[in-house]
Design a protein around this motif. Structure first.
Motif, PDB file in Angstrom:
ATOM      1  N   GLN A 123       0.849  -1.183   0.000  1.00 14.15           N
ATOM      2  CA  GLN A 123       0.000   0.000   0.000  1.00 14.15           C
ATOM      3  C   GLN A 123       0.887   1.236   0.000  1.00 14.15           C
ATOM      4  O   GLN A 123       1.919   1.268   0.650  1.00 14.15           O
ATOM      5  CB  GLN A 123      -0.918   0.012   1.226  1.00 14.15           C
ATOM      6  CG  GLN A 123      -1.897  -1.138   1.245  1.00 14.15           C
ATOM      7  CD  GLN A 123      -2.841  -1.011   2.405  1.00 14.15           C
ATOM      8  OE1 GLN A 123      -3.938  -0.519   2.236  1.00 14.15           O
ATOM      9  NE2 GLN A 123      -2.405  -1.418   3.577  1.00 14.15           N
TER      10      GLN A 123
ATOM     11  N   GLU B 180      -0.416   4.597   0.441  1.00 13.73           N
ATOM     12  CA  GLU B 180      -0.878   5.624   1.363  1.00 13.73           C
ATOM     13  C   GLU B 180      -2.214   5.206   1.948  1.00 13.73           C
ATOM     14  O   GLU B 180      -2.803   4.208   1.550  1.00 13.73           O
ATOM     15  CB  GLU B 180      -1.008   6.974   0.666  1.00 13.73           C
ATOM     16  CG  GLU B 180      -1.954   6.946  -0.510  1.00 13.73           C
ATOM     17  CD  GLU B 180      -1.943   8.252  -1.280  1.00 13.73           C
ATOM     18  OE1 GLU B 180      -2.903   8.473  -2.016  1.00 13.73           O
ATOM     19  OE2 GLU B 180      -1.014   9.044  -1.126  1.00 13.73           O
ATOM     20  N   GLY B 181      -2.693   5.968   2.891  1.00 13.94           N
ATOM     21  CA  GLY B 181      -3.973   5.689   3.525  1.00 13.94           C
ATOM     22  C   GLY B 181      -3.959   6.154   4.959  1.00 13.94           C
ATOM     23  O   GLY B 181      -3.034   6.828   5.417  1.00 13.94           O
ATOM     24  N   ARG B 182      -4.999   5.771   5.681  1.00  9.87           N
ATOM     25  CA  ARG B 182      -5.072   6.102   7.101  1.00  9.87           C
ATOM     26  C   ARG B 182      -4.209   5.127   7.880  1.00  9.87           C
ATOM     27  O   ARG B 182      -4.178   3.934   7.585  1.00  9.87           O
ATOM     28  CB  ARG B 182      -6.514   6.006   7.583  1.00  9.87           C
ATOM     29  CG  ARG B 182      -7.390   7.100   7.018  1.00  9.87           C
ATOM     30  CD  ARG B 182      -8.821   7.092   7.571  1.00  9.87           C
ATOM     31  NE  ARG B 182      -8.942   6.480   8.864  1.00  9.87           N
ATOM     32  CZ  ARG B 182      -9.882   5.587   9.167  1.00  9.87           C
ATOM     33  NH1 ARG B 182     -10.748   5.208   8.270  1.00  9.87           N
ATOM     34  NH2 ARG B 182      -9.949   5.072  10.390  1.00  9.87           N
ATOM     35  N   VAL B 183      -3.519   5.642   8.896  1.00 10.28           N
ATOM     36  CA  VAL B 183      -2.633   4.809   9.716  1.00 10.28           C
ATOM     37  C   VAL B 183      -3.490   3.964  10.652  1.00 10.28           C
ATOM     38  O   VAL B 183      -4.407   4.462  11.299  1.00 10.28           O
ATOM     39  CB  VAL B 183      -1.642   5.683  10.511  1.00 10.28           C
ATOM     40  CG1 VAL B 183      -0.833   4.845  11.478  1.00 10.28           C
ATOM     41  CG2 VAL B 183      -0.722   6.429   9.565  1.00 10.28           C
ATOM     42  N   ASP B 184      -3.183   2.674  10.725  1.00  9.95           N
ATOM     43  CA  ASP B 184      -3.868   1.757  11.624  1.00  9.95           C
ATOM     44  C   ASP B 184      -3.392   2.037  13.041  1.00  9.95           C
ATOM     45  O   ASP B 184      -2.215   1.861  13.348  1.00  9.95           O
ATOM     46  CB  ASP B 184      -3.568   0.323  11.225  1.00  9.95           C
ATOM     47  CG  ASP B 184      -4.369  -0.699  11.997  1.00  9.95           C
ATOM     48  OD1 ASP B 184      -5.071  -0.307  12.952  1.00  9.95           O
ATOM     49  OD2 ASP B 184      -4.305  -1.893  11.643  1.00  9.95           O
TER      50      ASP B 184
ATOM     51  N   GLY C 105       4.199  -0.474   3.807  1.00  7.56           N
ATOM     52  CA  GLY C 105       2.811  -0.052   3.704  1.00  7.56           C
ATOM     53  C   GLY C 105       1.879  -0.812   4.622  1.00  7.56           C
ATOM     54  O   GLY C 105       0.670  -0.615   4.578  1.00  7.56           O
TER      55      GLY C 105
ATOM     56  N   TYR D 273      -0.743   1.027   7.091  1.00  3.42           N
ATOM     57  CA  TYR D 273      -1.946   1.696   6.616  1.00  3.42           C
ATOM     58  C   TYR D 273      -3.140   0.749   6.630  1.00  3.42           C
ATOM     59  O   TYR D 273      -3.017  -0.434   6.323  1.00  3.42           O
ATOM     60  CB  TYR D 273      -1.750   2.216   5.195  1.00  3.42           C
ATOM     61  CG  TYR D 273      -0.609   3.194   5.078  1.00  3.42           C
ATOM     62  CD1 TYR D 273      -0.630   4.392   5.774  1.00  3.42           C
ATOM     63  CD2 TYR D 273       0.484   2.912   4.289  1.00  3.42           C
ATOM     64  CE1 TYR D 273       0.422   5.285   5.677  1.00  3.42           C
ATOM     65  CE2 TYR D 273       1.537   3.802   4.193  1.00  3.42           C
ATOM     66  CZ  TYR D 273       1.495   4.991   4.885  1.00  3.42           C
ATOM     67  OH  TYR D 273       2.526   5.867   4.794  1.00  3.42           O
TER      68      TYR D 273
END
Length: 139
Positions: free
Chosen positions: A34, A36-40, A69, A72
Motif C-alpha cells: 500500500q 498511502e492511507g489512514r494509519v492503523d 505499507g 496503513y
C-alpha cells in the motif's frame, strides 16, 4: 536472590516478543504494497511499545511498517477492470506503457493511481498468463 533475575529476565523476554509480534508486516502481510492511507492505530501503538522498551527495535518496526505499507488501513474499496480494456496499454513486445495504463485506469476507475511512485510493488506475470491474453513474452 535468583527470583528478581528471573522476573527481570521474564519481563525482558516478554517485551522483546511483544515487539517482534508488534510489526504490522507480520500481522497483516496482505497489506504490504500500500502506498498511502489512514494509519492503523493498533499497529502504531504496537510499534510505539517498542519505543518504550528500546529505541532501536521501535524505530525499526516503524520503518519496516511504513516502508512496506503495512501500517496503513486497507482502503475498503476494490476495483476491477476488464482485461480487454487494458490491452491498448500493452505493447506488442509485452511491455506496458505506464502513461497509457494510467490514463485507462483513471478513465475506468475515476481515481488517479500513481504508477510512477517508487514504493509501488510490481508483480510480473507468467508466460502462461501472457499467452492467455494473446501476448508473446519478451525475453
Amino acid at each position: 536472590m535468583r527470583m528478581p533475575y528471573r522476573v527481570v529476565g521474564g519481563t525482558l523476554v516478554a517485551a522483546l516478543l511483544a515487539q517482534l509480534a508488534g510489526c504490522g508486516t507480520l500481522f497483516w502481510p496482505e497489506r504490504r504494497g500500500q502506498i498511502e492511507g489512514r494509519v492503523d492505530p493498533v499497529i502504531a501503538v504496537l510499534d510505539a511499545i517498542g519505543l518504550l522498551f528500546y529505541i532501536i527495535p521501535g524505530v525499526i518496526a516503524f520503518g519496516v511498517d511504513i516502508a512496506t505499507g503495512a501500517i496503513y488501513l486497507p482502503g475498503g474499496t476494490h476495483a476491477q477492470v476488464d482485461p480487454a480494456t487494458l490491452r491498448p496499454a500493452v505493447q506488442p513486445d509485452g511491455t506496458v506503457n505506464r502513461a497509457r495504463l494510467q490514463a485507462i485506469l483513471q478513465q475506468q476507475l475515476g481515481r488517479h493511481l500513481p504508477l510512477d511512485d517508487p514504493r509501488l510493488i510490481e508483480h510480473r506475470g507468467s508466460p502462461e498468463q501472457l499467452a492467455a491474453y494473446g501476448l508473446v513474452p519478451a525475453a
